[in-house]
Design a protein around this motif. Sequence first.
Motif, mmCIF file in Angstrom:
data_model
loop_
_atom_site.group_PDB
_atom_site.id
_atom_site.type_symbol
_atom_site.label_atom_id
_atom_site.label_comp_id
_atom_site.label_asym_id
_atom_site.label_seq_id
_atom_site.Cartn_x
_atom_site.Cartn_y
_atom_site.Cartn_z
ATOM 1 N N LEU A 54 7.663 -82.160 -6.409
ATOM 2 C CA LEU A 54 8.826 -82.446 -7.255
ATOM 3 C C LEU A 54 8.459 -82.539 -8.731
ATOM 4 O O LEU A 54 9.183 -82.022 -9.578
ATOM 5 N N LEU A 55 7.327 -83.189 -9.009
ATOM 6 C CA LEU A 55 6.980 -83.424 -10.413
ATOM 7 C C LEU A 55 6.832 -82.127 -11.208
ATOM 8 O O LEU A 55 7.494 -81.967 -12.242
ATOM 9 N N THR A 73 9.471 -80.858 -14.156
ATOM 10 C CA THR A 73 8.899 -80.587 -15.479
ATOM 11 C C THR A 73 9.161 -79.139 -15.871
ATOM 12 O O THR A 73 9.525 -78.859 -17.022
ATOM 13 N N ALA A 74 8.980 -78.222 -14.915
ATOM 14 C CA ALA A 74 9.183 -76.805 -15.212
ATOM 15 C C ALA A 74 10.626 -76.562 -15.642
ATOM 16 O O ALA A 74 10.871 -75.864 -16.633
ATOM 17 N N ARG A 103 4.383 -79.165 -25.383
ATOM 18 C CA ARG A 103 2.976 -79.314 -25.027
ATOM 19 C C ARG A 103 2.700 -80.719 -24.528
ATOM 20 O O ARG A 103 2.009 -80.912 -23.523
ATOM 21 N N ARG A 104 3.260 -81.702 -25.244
ATOM 22 C CA ARG A 104 2.998 -83.097 -24.846
ATOM 23 C C ARG A 104 3.558 -83.363 -23.455
ATOM 24 O O ARG A 104 2.906 -84.002 -22.626
ATOM 25 N N ILE A 105 4.769 -82.866 -23.206
ATOM 26 C CA ILE A 105 5.365 -83.082 -21.881
ATOM 27 C C ILE A 105 4.507 -82.441 -20.807
ATOM 28 O O ILE A 105 4.209 -83.034 -19.767
ATOM 29 N N SER A 106 4.070 -81.209 -21.084
ATOM 30 C CA SER A 106 3.290 -80.481 -20.087
ATOM 31 C C SER A 106 1.977 -81.204 -19.795
ATOM 32 O O SER A 106 1.589 -81.381 -18.631
ATOM 33 N N HIS A 128 4.438 -72.847 -20.716
ATOM 34 C CA HIS A 128 4.300 -74.141 -20.029
ATOM 35 C C HIS A 128 5.200 -74.254 -18.805
ATOM 36 O O HIS A 128 4.805 -74.787 -17.775
ATOM 37 N N GLY A 129 6.423 -73.723 -18.929
ATOM 38 C CA GLY A 129 7.339 -73.776 -17.794
ATOM 39 C C GLY A 129 6.778 -73.018 -16.596
ATOM 40 O O GLY A 129 6.754 -73.525 -15.471
ATOM 41 N N ILE A 130 6.283 -71.799 -16.854
ATOM 42 C CA ILE A 130 5.759 -70.985 -15.753
ATOM 43 C C ILE A 130 4.492 -71.599 -15.177
ATOM 44 O O ILE A 130 4.253 -71.576 -13.970
ATOM 45 N N PHE A 131 3.700 -72.214 -16.061
ATOM 46 C CA PHE A 131 2.477 -72.876 -15.598
ATOM 47 C C PHE A 131 2.818 -73.989 -14.609
ATOM 48 O O PHE A 131 2.179 -74.129 -13.563
ATOM 49 N N GLN A 132 3.847 -74.742 -14.914
ATOM 50 C CA GLN A 132 4.235 -75.826 -13.994
ATOM 51 C C GLN A 132 4.772 -75.259 -12.688
ATOM 52 O O GLN A 132 4.552 -75.825 -11.619
#
Lengths: 510, 113
Positions: free
Chosen positions: A11-12, A16-17, A32-35, A110-114
């Motif tokens: 879920l996390l 985030t994504a 960046r900070r959120i990721s 960052h979205g895709i990374f999550q």
Amino acid sequence: MSQHLLVFPILLPMLTALALLLMGQAPSQLQRRISIASTSLLVALSGVLLVHANSDVISVYNLGNWQAPYGIVLVLDRLSALMVALTAVLALGCILFASAGDDARGSNFHGIFQLQLLGLNGAFLTGDLFNLFVFFEILLLASYALLMHGGGKARIGAGLHYVVLNLVGSALFLIALGVLYGATGTLNMADMGYRITQLEEGNAALVTAGALLLTVVFSLKAAILPLYFWLPSTYASAPAPVAALFAIMTKVGLYALLRIQTLIFSESPAIVYIDAWLWWGGLATLLLAGIGALAARDLRTLVAYLVLVSVGTLMSGAGMGHISGTGALLYYLVHTTLIAGALFLLAELIGLQRGKAGTRLVRARKLQQSTLLGSMFLVGAVAMAGLPPLAGALGKLLLMQAADAFQRFWLWPLLLLAGLAAMIALSRAGSVFFWASYKGAPSGPRVTSLQLSGVTWLLVSAPLLVLFAGPVSHYTQATAEQLASPQHTIQTILPDVNAADFALRPEGDH
Amino acid sequence: MELLFSLVTGVLSASGIYLLLRGRTFSIIVGLALLSYAVNLFLFSTGGLHTHSAAVIGESAAPADPLPQALVLTAIVIGFAMTAFVVILAIRARAELGNDHVDGKQGEEGSTR
């Protein structure tokens, strides 16, 4: 609350994504900070899960409160907890490094990374074969996008091969699932393992066919000999933080192979073929990847071949088919994944300071920070080649001890030769980069603190794994023992199954 | 019906694999599409082939297995997304590499590879 802990690693990253994808395509400081914060939270969370799994409890989470085998379950045992923790630790290093500027070369990094983390964690936690397929697709789709991040000819060309091969792999995966569902009537891994022990003669051939198809699919992900040719060009062309994260992708294949080998098909006649395939395929990969490492003309290609060397080592460990082999390979797996990630990141840093020559093994201008990069490269190279005093040597030693008399005959020479090849290749690369340089003033960007922290975070694992070798190898050994007694897992997931149905297995055998 | 069904699945996958092995991205995409049709049909048949049996209890004497139908639905959705992605990727590769060969290099003049 605590019984829901199991679903949080999925879920996390998902939430985030979603949040990150809504915040716009270009990475802002906030993104960046959120990721980074979310990935750090994932590290903490996976630590909690690891402690939980270390108490020898197998936790089961029924999604939507549907009972197994009718609903989809998440299962946390020692192996899942270890893999989730490894993913989180590796991902934190990659995301720190990427936040220094690599994330701005394309959109939505960052979205895709999550999303990739979501797919990885899901694949490690699920207890259902079809669900495993779905999570594989999620992580593959995210990996396609990450691989293409930043664009460029080499990436598109290598990406096309990677995508097409994986689509064919998915088709084979579905065929295998269809065959197995037709033969056993279930998709829950534990239930399938149980039903295979109760199977009538007529369906045994179908199950064997399905098992071998699955083995081929996972061998493609894990990159064993006839199916590894996509890996060097793909990994060498991916952006550095992505290539580093991909170090865990081959291990997803290995994880799936271990699962089907121990939980599902341990009682089926197919297990003989699977073990033999892993053993000989692993050894052959070891040999060819060692030659490939010697032939590589670029540091990134070299590291990609070293990843293949580690795949070969791990697979031959899995092919040994006994508890101590599995325990040893899991210890080696933790070490090799983190160090391969670190080497990909280091290669990028070295390439940046060498101007046009990049990571190619040719003379170029002097590095700006040759002492810093050189010492980090030394640590990484010693760890990756498996020299004492770092963890690589311990892992190899454990594996060599685990082999029995016949296996030693094959494993020892090949493993040591591949180690020698890695050592020669890495020392050649190191001497070209740090000693064979032109005169003149060094230039190029200095290493930023974020990049440095990303690489250090991963490199530190090498000495730490030696310092804590006792607890870690104890954990991996216990993991192997847990894997070798699947009836316990099956009874936890399916409480209705009668314990008397299981014949006692010979000690030390799957 | 079993014979017809297995023939269709077999011919679809054979054509799909043939096209997959060709050198141009367009035939590969068509091959992938054919292969995914074959896979979907195959998945659908894993619950057994029955006529006049709905996947609802009480509607027919012997209800069909609903799970393969759910699996096929998932597989179709995923396959659709993947096909869309690989089409875009092929167009991008054509633009970046200057030709539609999978290796990014044009073959010999007049070669159909």
